[in-house]
Design a protein around this motif. Sequence first.
Motif, PDB file in Angstrom:
ATOM      1  N   GLU A 259       0.838  -1.205   0.000  1.00  0.00           N
ATOM      2  CA  GLU A 259       0.000   0.000   0.000  1.00  0.00           C
ATOM      3  C   GLU A 259       0.873   1.255   0.000  1.00  0.00           C
ATOM      4  OE1 GLU A 259      -2.777   2.185  -0.623  1.00  0.00           O
ATOM      5  OE2 GLU A 259      -3.577   0.183  -0.218  1.00  0.00           O
ATOM      6  N   PHE A 260       2.012   1.187   0.661  1.00  0.00           N
ATOM      7  CA  PHE A 260       2.923   2.340   0.701  1.00  0.00           C
ATOM      8  C   PHE A 260       3.970   2.271  -0.406  1.00  0.00           C
ATOM      9  CE2 PHE A 260       1.103   2.982   4.896  1.00  0.00           C
ATOM     10  CZ  PHE A 260       1.075   4.358   4.994  1.00  0.00           C
ATOM     11  N   ALA A 318      -0.630   7.544   7.461  1.00  0.00           N
ATOM     12  CA  ALA A 318      -1.660   6.981   6.578  1.00  0.00           C
ATOM     13  C   ALA A 318      -2.848   7.929   6.589  1.00  0.00           C
ATOM     14  CB  ALA A 318      -2.085   5.599   7.076  1.00  0.00           C
ATOM     15  N   ARG A 322      -5.850   5.886   1.050  1.00  0.00           N
ATOM     16  CA  ARG A 322      -4.933   4.837   1.515  1.00  0.00           C
ATOM     17  C   ARG A 322      -5.333   4.357   2.905  1.00  0.00           C
ATOM     18  NH1 ARG A 322       1.167   6.467   1.294  1.00  0.00           N
ATOM     19  NH2 ARG A 322       1.158   5.418  -0.731  1.00  0.00           N
ATOM     20  N   ARG A 325      -8.347   2.170   2.732  1.00  0.00           N
ATOM     21  CA  ARG A 325      -8.033   0.800   2.287  1.00  0.00           C
ATOM     22  C   ARG A 325      -7.342   0.002   3.399  1.00  0.00           C
ATOM     23  NH1 ARG A 325      -6.721   3.733  -2.494  1.00  0.00           N
ATOM     24  NH2 ARG A 325      -4.518   3.758  -1.883  1.00  0.00           N
ATOM     25  N   LEU A 326      -6.445   0.671   4.119  1.00  0.00           N
ATOM     26  CA  LEU A 326      -5.753  -0.021   5.217  1.00  0.00           C
ATOM     27  C   LEU A 326      -6.728  -0.417   6.319  1.00  0.00           C
ATOM     28  CD1 LEU A 326      -2.463   2.080   5.492  1.00  0.00           C
ATOM     29  CD2 LEU A 326      -2.678  -0.304   4.750  1.00  0.00           C
TER      30      LEU A 326
END
Lengths: 354, 354
Positions: A259-260, A318, A322, A325-326
């Motif tokens: 994700e990152f 975060a 994003r 989603r996390l």
Amino acid sequence: MAERGARGVPRSVPAVAVTRGGRVESVHRGSVAVVLEDGTLLASLGDPRQGVWLRSSAKPFQLAPFLAAGGEERFALATEEIALAAASHSGEPAHTRLAAAMLAKGGFTEGDLHCGAHPPMHEPSARAVWAAGKSPTPLHNNCSGKHAAMLLACRLMGLDPAAYWRKGHPLQKRILASVSRMTGVPAARIARAVDGCSVPVFRVPLASLARAYARLVGDGPRGESPAEAAARRRIAGAMAAAPEMVAGTGRFTTDLMREFGGALVAKEGAEGVYAVGVPAALARRGGKAVGIAVKIADGAERGRDAVTVEVLAALGIAKGARLARLRKLAFKPVLNVRGDVVGDLRTLFRLGSA
Amino acid sequence: MAERGARGVPRSVPAVAVTRGGRVESVHRGSVAVVLEDGTLLASLGDPRQGVWLRSSAKPFQLAPFLAAGGEERFALATEEIALAAASHSGEPAHTRLAAAMLAKGGFTEGDLHCGAHPPMHEPSARAVWAAGKSPTPLHNNCSGKHAAMLLACRLMGLDPAAYWRKGHPLQKRILASVSRMTGVPAARIARAVDGCSVPVFRVPLASLARAYARLVGDGPRGESPAEAAARRRIAGAMAAAPEMVAGTGRFTTDLMREFGGALVAKEGAEGVYAVGVPAALARRGGKAVGIAVKIADGAERGRDAVTVEVLAALGIAKGARLARLRKLAFKPVLNVRGDVVGDLRTLFRLGSA
């Protein structure tokens, strides 16, 4: 909210509630430390100074002496192999194949692994083992990459590989020095015991684990040799570049690093341990890298990822889509056996500034 | 030690420490209620008045309306079948065969079960399913006996079996009345949600769960009909007489009831719930039956049995060689993957008188 427990029970605070029908069914408590490379505590929850057994969060530091001694060049290690050596992998075919290939590079076989055998964490892979009429082997052990690297390290360093897992083995002494260097805790003050995979496990304050992860992605400890610095950067880079090797399909650690886009390094440890290294560019804390360490007091995996995501959110690391989603990854709904949603996870804490 | 948490988080106290190398690695907190049939609280830990989702600890009370209506006679139920209907069984072949036989008595098949399929809790049985190239069926679900009995109850009572699991189904309303009668909590004050196996789950104070188990093995609730009393005694007797059907091979519940030679009734529920009914003769509390209810705050199974055994010890119900054997069952050492002992469980509480 917090309390100091008796007889070695550290303080902790209610961190995540598990609900059913909108009412709390169970509660996971925890502690958190957010630290700069110099040890400055930026924020915390519960008791950031409590001793924690690092478990698999120590893997990057267990791998470092091997790479600093030239292991990558000697065995022509690929990025994926370095990532697997720092992994708690899911025992999927891609993981076991790579671990076997690493062993072969040193003339070893799975019989040389002392980690023991357990079924793959990845359920379809576990089922496939049984369906094929086979049993799990040490290659399926989530630590097989780490153990393969330890065996290769013995070859490289000219050490007897027969008892590579013992506390008194020269390789394990070098690993203790590595853990000491990265955590900033003198070796004499690092308690050791036996990890799930039979090698030494290390105990340091939670804040020192966070500090080690800040250093992993930051400037590194003072007095670090060029070889040690290169090894550290290579390990962090490999974990971020091949996150599918560090955990596996559907695992939070893999998905978080993806994700990152590889801009941070993350690793779980057994019994509710989680650690994240956030490089300076992402951390935006005056050009300094930040380390985060989480311990769920009861050792549960459930809730651990949720706490990690909310700490990243509280720090502004975060955010936006994003973060959404996390949260979806970390706040898994409570399902009944048929797959209907019957409850959820809810965070109960607010991260306090130190 | 204790605290009152925020936002629906009940009080709890450190109950069991999990150690590694002699140092605390994780801690399970909990609450306990020890109660007489009339509701008198004899002893407690944490918050005995906290609401708990009963989960599978409700099974004897979910079964009662069926037997009170004549289910045993109508379907010629064996003791083992009644025990299985109150079970969270391990999905061993003996369990699934019996569940299938119960279904057949009412002209049902496993396709009528709404519990969903999960792999057998008994690992060798789970492996055998995969090794045979098959998948788990609803018969393997630990609740399949309960669901089979619910289907038979519909047949007996002339109710539509199609939606037997729904909150509004007449059978589920009779079950709610049964839970209310046994726990002493008015039906209107019993919250309901969806259990893991899709039927309604009930929420009552922990002390009310303990009270229900005292009543299960005691004089029973006031105003109980002769049929209800007979059903209650039959269920308690069947669980105690066929403990291998109530849980399974190597399970604490089976071994605990065996250890007492059927002199008490015990049942676990998901998320760290445990309940024990101790008849008057064993309890030695002025000729009164005693009920014990345990809730591990984080929902863990680990530690739950240890707390239960130490409560039985504190009450003088388990002692001597029997207590030593029970402690061996409940205080499972912490092992590494190779099976070496690397840690242990230690109780942290002292049961307080109410």
